[in-house]
Design an enzyme around this catalytic site. Sequence first.
Site, PDB file in Angstrom:
ATOM      1  N   ARG A  67      99.857  85.012  28.362  1.00 54.36           N
ATOM      2  CA  ARG A  67     100.160  86.632  29.000  1.00 54.36           C
ATOM      3  C   ARG A  67      99.854  86.267  30.924  1.00 54.36           C
ATOM      4  NH1 ARG A  67      97.158  87.353  25.074  1.00 54.36           N
ATOM      5  NH2 ARG A  67      97.991  88.605  22.826  1.00 54.36           N
ATOM      6  N   LYS A  99     108.584  91.042  42.402  1.00 52.99           N
ATOM      7  CA  LYS A  99     109.144  92.119  41.750  1.00 52.99           C
ATOM      8  C   LYS A  99     110.024  90.493  40.724  1.00 52.99           C
ATOM      9  CE  LYS A  99     111.085  96.228  43.494  1.00 52.99           C
ATOM     10  NZ  LYS A  99     112.136  97.133  43.873  1.00 52.99           N
ATOM     11  N   GLU A 108     120.359  90.771  55.391  1.00 48.70           N
ATOM     12  CA  GLU A 108     119.156  91.553  54.225  1.00 48.70           C
ATOM     13  C   GLU A 108     118.563  91.524  55.501  1.00 48.70           C
ATOM     14  OE1 GLU A 108     117.626  93.387  51.598  1.00 48.70           O
ATOM     15  OE2 GLU A 108     119.521  92.263  49.513  1.00 48.70           O
ATOM     16  N   LYS A 126     108.296  93.310  55.408  1.00 50.29           N
ATOM     17  CA  LYS A 126     108.196  92.507  53.342  1.00 50.29           C
ATOM     18  C   LYS A 126     106.675  92.722  53.005  1.00 50.29           C
ATOM     19  CE  LYS A 126     110.418  92.377  48.695  1.00 50.29           C
ATOM     20  NZ  LYS A 126     111.709  91.675  48.464  1.00 50.29           N
ATOM     21  N   GLU A 167     105.954 100.072  44.395  1.00 52.02           N
ATOM     22  CA  GLU A 167     106.976 101.232  44.950  1.00 52.02           C
ATOM     23  C   GLU A 167     106.899 102.945  44.654  1.00 52.02           C
ATOM     24  OE1 GLU A 167     111.336  99.066  44.744  1.00 52.02           O
ATOM     25  OE2 GLU A 167     111.667 101.085  44.923  1.00 52.02           O
ATOM     26  N   ARG A 221     107.110 101.351  49.754  1.00 50.59           N
ATOM     27  CA  ARG A 221     108.061 100.287  49.723  1.00 50.59           C
ATOM     28  C   ARG A 221     109.442 100.460  49.274  1.00 50.59           C
ATOM     29  NH1 ARG A 221     106.456  95.384  45.584  1.00 50.59           N
ATOM     30  NH2 ARG A 221     109.146  94.343  45.560  1.00 50.59           N
ATOM     31  N   ASN A 234     114.833  99.634  50.054  1.00 48.72           N
ATOM     32  CA  ASN A 234     115.938  99.555  49.505  1.00 48.72           C
ATOM     33  C   ASN A 234     117.182  99.785  50.420  1.00 48.72           C
ATOM     34  OD1 ASN A 234     114.938  98.635  47.394  1.00 48.72           O
ATOM     35  ND2 ASN A 234     114.494 100.395  46.420  1.00 48.72           N
ATOM     36  N   HIS A 245     120.575  99.469  49.443  1.00 48.31           N
ATOM     37  CA  HIS A 245     121.027  99.142  47.605  1.00 48.31           C
ATOM     38  C   HIS A 245     121.338 100.087  46.917  1.00 48.31           C
ATOM     39  CE1 HIS A 245     118.093  95.331  50.057  1.00 48.31           C
ATOM     40  NE2 HIS A 245     118.488  94.995  48.685  1.00 48.31           N
ATOM     41  N   HIS A 269     124.357  98.170  45.210  1.00 46.79           N
ATOM     42  CA  HIS A 269     124.279  97.973  44.329  1.00 46.79           C
ATOM     43  C   HIS A 269     124.893  98.583  43.059  1.00 46.79           C
ATOM     44  CE1 HIS A 269     120.037  97.062  42.616  1.00 46.79           C
ATOM     45  NE2 HIS A 269     120.175  95.681  43.358  1.00 46.79           N
ATOM     46  N   HIS A 309     125.881  89.574  46.405  1.00 48.24           N
ATOM     47  CA  HIS A 309     124.467  90.790  46.765  1.00 48.24           C
ATOM     48  C   HIS A 309     124.004  91.385  48.505  1.00 48.24           C
ATOM     49  CE1 HIS A 309     120.313  93.605  46.033  1.00 48.24           C
ATOM     50  NE2 HIS A 309     120.220  92.811  47.291  1.00 48.24           N
TER      51      HIS A 309
HETATM   52  N1  LIG Z   1     112.829  89.588  43.459  1.00 46.40           N
HETATM   53  C1  LIG Z   1     113.455  90.451  44.327  1.00 46.40           C
HETATM   54  O1  LIG Z   1     112.630  90.999  44.691  1.00 46.40           O
HETATM   55  C2  LIG Z   1     115.097  89.983  44.938  1.00 46.40           C
HETATM   56  C3  LIG Z   1     115.351  90.597  46.281  1.00 46.40           C
HETATM   57  C4  LIG Z   1     116.619  90.359  46.088  1.00 46.40           C
HETATM   58  C5  LIG Z   1     117.483  89.843  45.349  1.00 46.40           C
HETATM   59  N2  LIG Z   1     116.932  88.779  44.019  1.00 46.40           N
HETATM   60  C6  LIG Z   1     118.246  88.540  42.956  1.00 46.40           C
HETATM   61  O2  LIG Z   1     118.473  87.671  44.008  1.00 46.40           O
HETATM   62  C7  LIG Z   1     119.544  87.429  43.218  1.00 46.40           C
HETATM   63  C8  LIG Z   1     120.150  86.682  44.562  1.00 46.40           C
HETATM   64  O3  LIG Z   1     119.561  85.407  44.639  1.00 46.40           O
HETATM   65  P1  LIG Z   1     120.846  84.557  45.804  1.00 46.40           P
HETATM   66  O4  LIG Z   1     121.476  85.023  47.053  1.00 46.40           O
HETATM   67  O5  LIG Z   1     119.320  83.946  46.451  1.00 46.40           O
HETATM   68  O6  LIG Z   1     121.408  83.531  44.877  1.00 46.40           O
HETATM   69  P2  LIG Z   1     121.343  82.597  43.368  1.00 46.40           P
HETATM   70  O7  LIG Z   1     120.052  82.628  43.658  1.00 46.40           O
HETATM   71  O8  LIG Z   1     122.291  82.685  42.743  1.00 46.40           O
HETATM   72  O9  LIG Z   1     121.445  81.303  44.284  1.00 46.40           O
HETATM   73  C9  LIG Z   1     123.247  81.043  45.033  1.00 46.40           C
HETATM   74  C10 LIG Z   1     124.047  79.847  44.778  1.00 46.40           C
HETATM   75  O10 LIG Z   1     123.752  79.073  45.798  1.00 46.40           O
HETATM   76  C11 LIG Z   1     123.016  77.885  45.410  1.00 46.40           C
HETATM   77  N3  LIG Z   1     121.905  77.029  45.699  1.00 46.40           N
HETATM   78  C12 LIG Z   1     120.780  77.639  45.778  1.00 46.40           C
HETATM   79  N4  LIG Z   1     119.939  77.154  47.285  1.00 46.40           N
HETATM   80  C13 LIG Z   1     121.074  76.132  47.665  1.00 46.40           C
HETATM   81  C14 LIG Z   1     120.758  75.587  48.828  1.00 46.40           C
HETATM   82  N5  LIG Z   1     119.715  75.313  49.562  1.00 46.40           N
HETATM   83  N6  LIG Z   1     121.691  74.322  49.365  1.00 46.40           N
HETATM   84  C15 LIG Z   1     122.781  74.908  48.436  1.00 46.40           C
HETATM   85  N7  LIG Z   1     123.299  75.505  47.334  1.00 46.40           N
HETATM   86  C16 LIG Z   1     121.960  76.496  47.196  1.00 46.40           C
HETATM   87  C17 LIG Z   1     122.850  78.349  44.320  1.00 46.40           C
HETATM   88  O11 LIG Z   1     122.925  77.377  42.998  1.00 46.40           O
HETATM   89  C18 LIG Z   1     123.558  79.259  43.391  1.00 46.40           C
HETATM   90  O12 LIG Z   1     124.751  78.699  43.452  1.00 46.40           O
HETATM   91  C19 LIG Z   1     120.240  88.517  42.266  1.00 46.40           C
HETATM   92  O13 LIG Z   1     119.986  88.125  40.878  1.00 46.40           O
HETATM   93  C20 LIG Z   1     119.000  89.764  42.925  1.00 46.40           C
HETATM   94  O14 LIG Z   1     118.702  90.369  41.924  1.00 46.40           O
HETATM   95  C21 LIG Z   1     116.179  89.674  43.751  1.00 46.40           C
END
Ligand SMILES: NC(=O)c1ccc[n+]([C@@H]2O[C@H](COP(=O)([O-])OP(=O)(O)OC[C@H]3O[C@@H](n4cnc5c(N)ncnc54)[C@H](O)[C@@H]3O)[C@@H](O)[C@H]2O)c1
Length: 359
Positions: free
Chosen positions: A121, A143, A185, A227, A237, A241, A245, A248, A252, A265
């Site tokens: 939990r 999130k 972003e 943020k 949200e 909040r 977006n 987005h 999206h 993204h």
């Molecule tokens: N929770 C939230 O509020 C929120 C907000 C925005 C996006 N997201 C989510 O985040 C995700 C995208 O995240 P992302 O853009 O970080 O992509 P990701 O986590 O897929 O990372 C991108 C690539 O970079 C590699 N990588 C990571 N760190 C590295 C480093 N220091 N050196 C070399 N390679 C590295 C990873 O292995 C991957 O291949 C999506 O799933 C999206 O939905 C969540």
Amino acid sequence: MERVTVDLGDRSYEIVIGPGILDALGDEAVKLGTGEKMAIVSNPKVFGLYGERVRRSLAGRGFNVGEVIIPDGEIHKNMDSVDHILTELLKMKLDRSSVVVALGGGVIGDIACFAASLYMRGIACLQVPTTLLSQVDSSVGGKTGVNHELGKNMIGTFYQPSLVWIDIDVLQTLERREVLAGIAEVIKYGVIRDQDLFSFMKDNAQKVLELDPDSIVHIIKRSCKIKADIVSEDEREAGVRAILNFGHTIGHALETLTGYDKLLHGEAVSIGMCYEAILSNALGKTGDETVREIKSIVEDYGLPSGMPEGIAPGSIMDTMMLDKKAVGGSLRFILPDRIGSVSIEKDIDKDYIIKVLRA
Ligand SMILES: NC(=O)c1ccc[n+]([C@@H]2O[C@H](COP(=O)([O-])OP(=O)(O)OC[C@H]3O[C@@H](n4cnc5c(N)ncnc54)[C@H](O)[C@@H]3O)[C@@H](O)[C@H]2O)c1
């Protein structure tokens, strides 16, 4: 080291930003007063690059550290990965005082902290984000979640981490395209809340792209502060909040329509910001200059600003209607009034939106 606080009463936490701080994670983790068992959740690529340093830093301060490695990629952001993590945590006999350490980009952060929110939990979760996107956005705000075959990020929880630990040096190994996705972003934060950040991004593109440490710390700190303030005001949200977006709603839909493998993204958000600015202009809510400024900064950084080929405006509209941001059949757009200020708009005529998407 720079610090930003996310102010949420007894669930408040610190975001710590600096160069070369990965090896000091153990020193900070000790202060949290958790139990000694920890599990680092990561993927083979990131763990191979930084896992040992993180493990050593934590073990050096007396933590008993295990690891769970899941395959790399958005495609693995699903319940199978969550199930695997939970099984491994049980096998390691983590208890309610134990900690999950999410080491990776947004994918790892979202899955690992989701698993932490479910295990017994809810156990503590530390975010160690390693992409620019996760450092300025996904690691902050609580999130968590995974994708379902019927929709992106459809299964999840609001669950705040206990600490966000941002070492900017890890960006040195990140692919340039991934750095740019994070920059989109940062530009978004400038448009929604901070004209100075927008100007900084405009005037210092060269330094930012070269990952100049002072510039990178500055933009991450400003982004996290914006943020953090918004999340402190509206954690779930219910209101403000939603401005996070910006870009987005259309972004999206583009990710979905291109199958999540053509656009990152941040790239989809960058196109979304350009078109949402055009929509704002078409509705008379902002001047031509705002549209020009957003389009030109996006293009200066080498981010996309135009629609990918073969995407019909009608299908974007249909896809937006399926998104969880569409409430009760009504689409919600975040539209710039000027650089540094946006408003939330509902009930915009659908034919009008299609006309703008066609422009
Ligand atoms: N929770 C939230 O509020 C929120 C907000 C925005 C996006 N997201 C989510 O985040 C995700 C995208 O995240 P992302 O853009 O970080 O992509 P990701 O986590 O897929 O990372 C991108 C690539 O970079 C590699 N990588 C990571 N760190 C590295 C480093 N220091 N050196 C070399 N390679 C590295 C990873 O292995 C991957 O291949 C999506 O799933 C999206 O939905 C969540």
